[in-house]
Each structure stands twice: as C-alpha cells, then as structure tokens.
Enzyme design. Structure first.
Site, PDB file in Angstrom:
ATOM      1  N   LYS A 196      -9.093  -3.921 -56.774  1.00 18.35           N
ATOM      2  CA  LYS A 196     -10.502  -3.630 -56.524  1.00 18.35           C
ATOM      3  C   LYS A 196     -11.287  -3.860 -57.801  1.00 18.35           C
ATOM      4  CE  LYS A 196     -13.699   0.243 -55.855  1.00 18.35           C
ATOM      5  NZ  LYS A 196     -13.870   1.688 -55.616  1.00 18.35           N
ATOM      6  N   GLU A 246     -23.141  11.134 -57.524  1.00 20.71           N
ATOM      7  CA  GLU A 246     -21.734  11.291 -57.900  1.00 20.71           C
ATOM      8  C   GLU A 246     -21.561  12.163 -59.140  1.00 20.71           C
ATOM      9  OE1 GLU A 246     -17.746   8.617 -58.876  1.00 20.71           O
ATOM     10  OE2 GLU A 246     -19.550   7.665 -58.112  1.00 20.71           O
TER      11      GLU A 246
END
Length: 432
Positions: A196, A246
């Site tokens: 990723k 976040e």
C-alpha cells in the site's frame, strides 16, 4: 475573577470571563475539539524546542510548576510528515514545540488564562484587566453583537457562493499526473515492492481578497465538531490550518488512546464500505501497524475485532479505536515516535512507501500528514494533520490523499480525494 495560586512565578493562572480569544489578538496557535467542549489559543513564545528527532524533542518538554489539571499543553507544536519542509513552507519548522507566553483555554463552560516565562505575573495581570474591560464593554449588548455577527457571516458566505469571490484554480495537468502516479504505484504493488502507498495531491484556491484564517477555522469547527481543528501561524503571513478526523494519540497518565482510520466513502455508502474487501484490507494494515508499534512500549492492549464507522459531514471512514497501558518509564515521545507516520498517510511496508512517495509524488507535503497538537505533564493529544490547507494572502493550497492498494483505480481514488477536499472548500466558501 479569582487568581489561582501557582507554585512558581514562571506559570501563573487565572479564571476569566467567557471572552472570545480574539480579544487577545491573533493567536500563534489555536486548537479545538468542539465535541469535547475544549478550545485553546496560544500567544507568543516563552521557550522553544526544535530538532530532527521527534523522540528527542518530545522527551525534552518539561512543564513549569503551577500547571493546573485539565490544561491543554502547555507545549504546542507540529512535526512534518517526513522531517522536511520546502520553500512553500517558509516560516515553518519541520519540528517545533513552543511554550507560549500566554495560553487561553475553555473547557466545561469555564475559561482560563495562563502566563509563562519571565514577567508572567505582570503579563497575566495585564490580560486580566483587558478581558475584564472587554467583558464590561460588551455585556450590555452581547446578544445584539452575536446576532449581528451571525447575520454578517451568513451574508458573507452567501456572497462567496453567488458571486464567486473565492474560486478553485484549474490545473490542466493535475489529473494526468495523478493517473500516471497511481499507475506507477499499482505496478510497484503488482511487483511485490509495495502493499500500500498513500498518494497525495494539492488543490489551489484564490480569493478576491485576503483570506481570513480565523474565519475559515471557525467554519471548520462548526462543520466538523468531532474533529480536532488547528491553526498554526508561520512567519511571512502564512497560516496552516485544518480539522483532522484522525487522532495519532491521546495520553492520560499511563493510558494510551489511538485509532485506525482508513477506508473512505460517501456517507450514503457506509454499508458498502463495511463490505469492501479492498477498504477492509487497507484498514487492517493500519490496525496491525498500530498494534505492532505499541507492543514494544505498552501492554493491556484493547481493540474491537472488526472496524466500525466514523461518519463526518462529507465522508465516512472505517474506524477502530485502540487502547493500551504504557509500560513504566514510557511516555508521549515513545508513542509518537513509534506511530508516526502511520500507514494511513504513508503505506506498507513503511520504508518502501516513504521512498516511493519521495521519488514519485513531487509534492512538498511539509506539515501535511505530519502531527500537530499539545503535550503536558502526563497528558498529551496529537492529531494527524489532515483535511488541511496552507494559506498565504489571497491563496490557499489544500492537501488531500488516498491509499492505493491492489484493486484501486486512478478514477475512484481521484473521486475520494475530491470528496475529502470538500471540507476545506466549503470552509473557504468555494461553491460545489
């Protein structure tokens, strides 16, 4: 207004009336978590800590005597994504935490001001008189001013939309570069070099007049109360601000609270997100990274086996809260160094992803996707700097990103970045 007794003159604290922070002038750093009823503004600089090592800087932050329980900070600062800031970030440090001369904060319906460093008692007394005077002058017509300001803000927002006073600048090559970048990432994933990688891009916005950063921040706080909003002023008139969904970490005593936030969709597609193998795989890598990173510095780790959802006004994310208990002798420096940067903003494997970003992305991320927040005695709160913009005069550069994994497509990831960009575009007054 009662003066609270402090142990040393370097830190003196007073409770004040609920007077807007802007009465003290433009803040050098602002922080708020509206859903928790917390907001803070820092002014001036009593001490500064900079360096190249996140662990070294954070472990060197010592709070003055007299810091009351519940105060955010008193150290506030930020760290860049990869430890560097380029020319676009003139006036910002790649890693800096500051003890302000003056800190104002509001929590639980009460407001306080603290002063630090040489002359703290004198400065606090001056501020107390200033806020008292401001409170008396505005008490008799506060409701009138509030209604007037609300109507003025409404009219200004309407003018932005109807008359195009703030517009997004076209970029003829942006989509072509993005498609090429995603294709390279997918080729690296196919070869086994990456699992990723999170790719980012920038959007440019221009206003007919100088952008009011404080107004943009207020809109973000109103639109996204569950996020941690922030504002950091650099030299040369530049301001970095945003509203991050976040949390990198929150520390309270020996307790750590963090979260995995990866996998995104439109709010109406929440059910599909929970069943998306691509997004679940991307999310799992972030969870695994956090668990592994904390394993060497904490125990009693707790997390749910399956992710839930965090729904914001413009996007929904897969979300897994994680808690743990710090090992003896460990602190915020160990936690931040272990977690930053997470796979939610970099990739897997971490080193390969960072190398790919450095070689191919061609974007000066600076503080974007870095960390920002506050550190105090046995307490800290640091957010990942997302949903953010760098503002300079009439211009704003917005930063957005998306995680690329096997099964990603350039078109769908481009659409995800557009979805995330709406947070700042709306706050800036750019019409859809």
């Amino acid at each position: 207004m009662a003066l609270l007794r402090a142990a040393l003159p370097e830190a003196v604290v007073a409770e004040t009336a609920l007077v807007p922070f802007h009465a003290l002038g433009p803040a050098d750093l602002a922080w708020a978590h509206p859903a928790a009823g917390l907001s803070a503004a820092a002014f001036g600089e009593a001490e500064r800590r900079e360096g190249r090592s996140l662990r070294a800087v954070l472990s060197g932050l010592r709070a003055p005597e007299g810091v009351p329980e519940g105060m955010p900070g008193p150290w506030f600062g930020a760290a860049a994504f990869d430890g560097t800031v380029g020319a676009e970030w003139l006036g910002f440090s790649p890693l800096r935490f500051t003890l302000p001369e003056l800190l104002a904060w509001r929590h639980g319906g009460r407001q306080f001001v603290a002063a630090f460093g040489d002359g703290a008692a004198r400065r606090l007394e001056e501020v107390r008189r200033l806020l008292d005077d401001h409170d008396r002058e505005h008490d008799h017509d506060r409701d009138h001013h509030r209604d007037r300001d609300r109507d003025r803000d409404h009219d200004r927002d309407r003018d932005h939309y109807e008359h195009g006073q703030v517009r997004r600048l076209p970029s003829p090559t942006a989509r072509r570069h993005w498609d090429s970048l995603v294709a390279r990432a997918l080729a690296a994933i196919s070869s086994g070099a990456l699992d990723k990688v999170v790719l980012a891009r920038a959007l440019e916005v221009e206003s007919h007049a100088e952008i009011d950063s404080d107004t943009v921040l207020a809109r973000l706080q109103s639109l996204y109360p569950a996020c941690r909003s922030f504002l950091l002023r650099g030299r040369g008139g530049r301001t970095f601000l945003g509203a991050s969904p976040e949390l990198l970490c929150r520390i309270d005593g020996d307790r750590i609270f963090t979260e995995a936030l990866a996998g995104s969709a439109k709010p109406g597609s929440a059910a599909e997100l929970l069943g998306s193998s691509k997004d679940l795989r991307e999310h799992r890598w972030v969870v695994d990274h956090i668990v592994q990173a904390l394993s060497g510095i904490a125990g009693s780790l707790q997390r749910k086996p399956e992710p839930g959802l965090r729904t914001l006004a413009n996007v929904v994310h897969l979300h897994t809260p994680i808690g743990a208990r710090l090992d003896p002798g460990r602190g915020v420096a160990d936690v931040a160094a272990a977690l930053h940067p997470t796979p939610a903003v970099a990739g897997v494997p971490a080193e390969a992803a960072l190398n790919f970003i450095s070689e191919h992305e061609h974007l000066d991320r600076g503080l974007y996707a870095g960390l920002i927040g506050w550190v105090g005695p046995d307490r800290a709160e640091l957010a990942v700097a997302l949903r953010c913009a760098l503002i300079r005069g009439r211009h704003a550069r917005l930063f957005v990103g998306a995680g690329i994994v096997e099964g990603s497509s350039a078109g769908s990831e481009w659409a995800e970045t557009e979805l995330k960009a709406r947070a700042l575009l709306d706050a800036l007054g750019v019409a859809p």
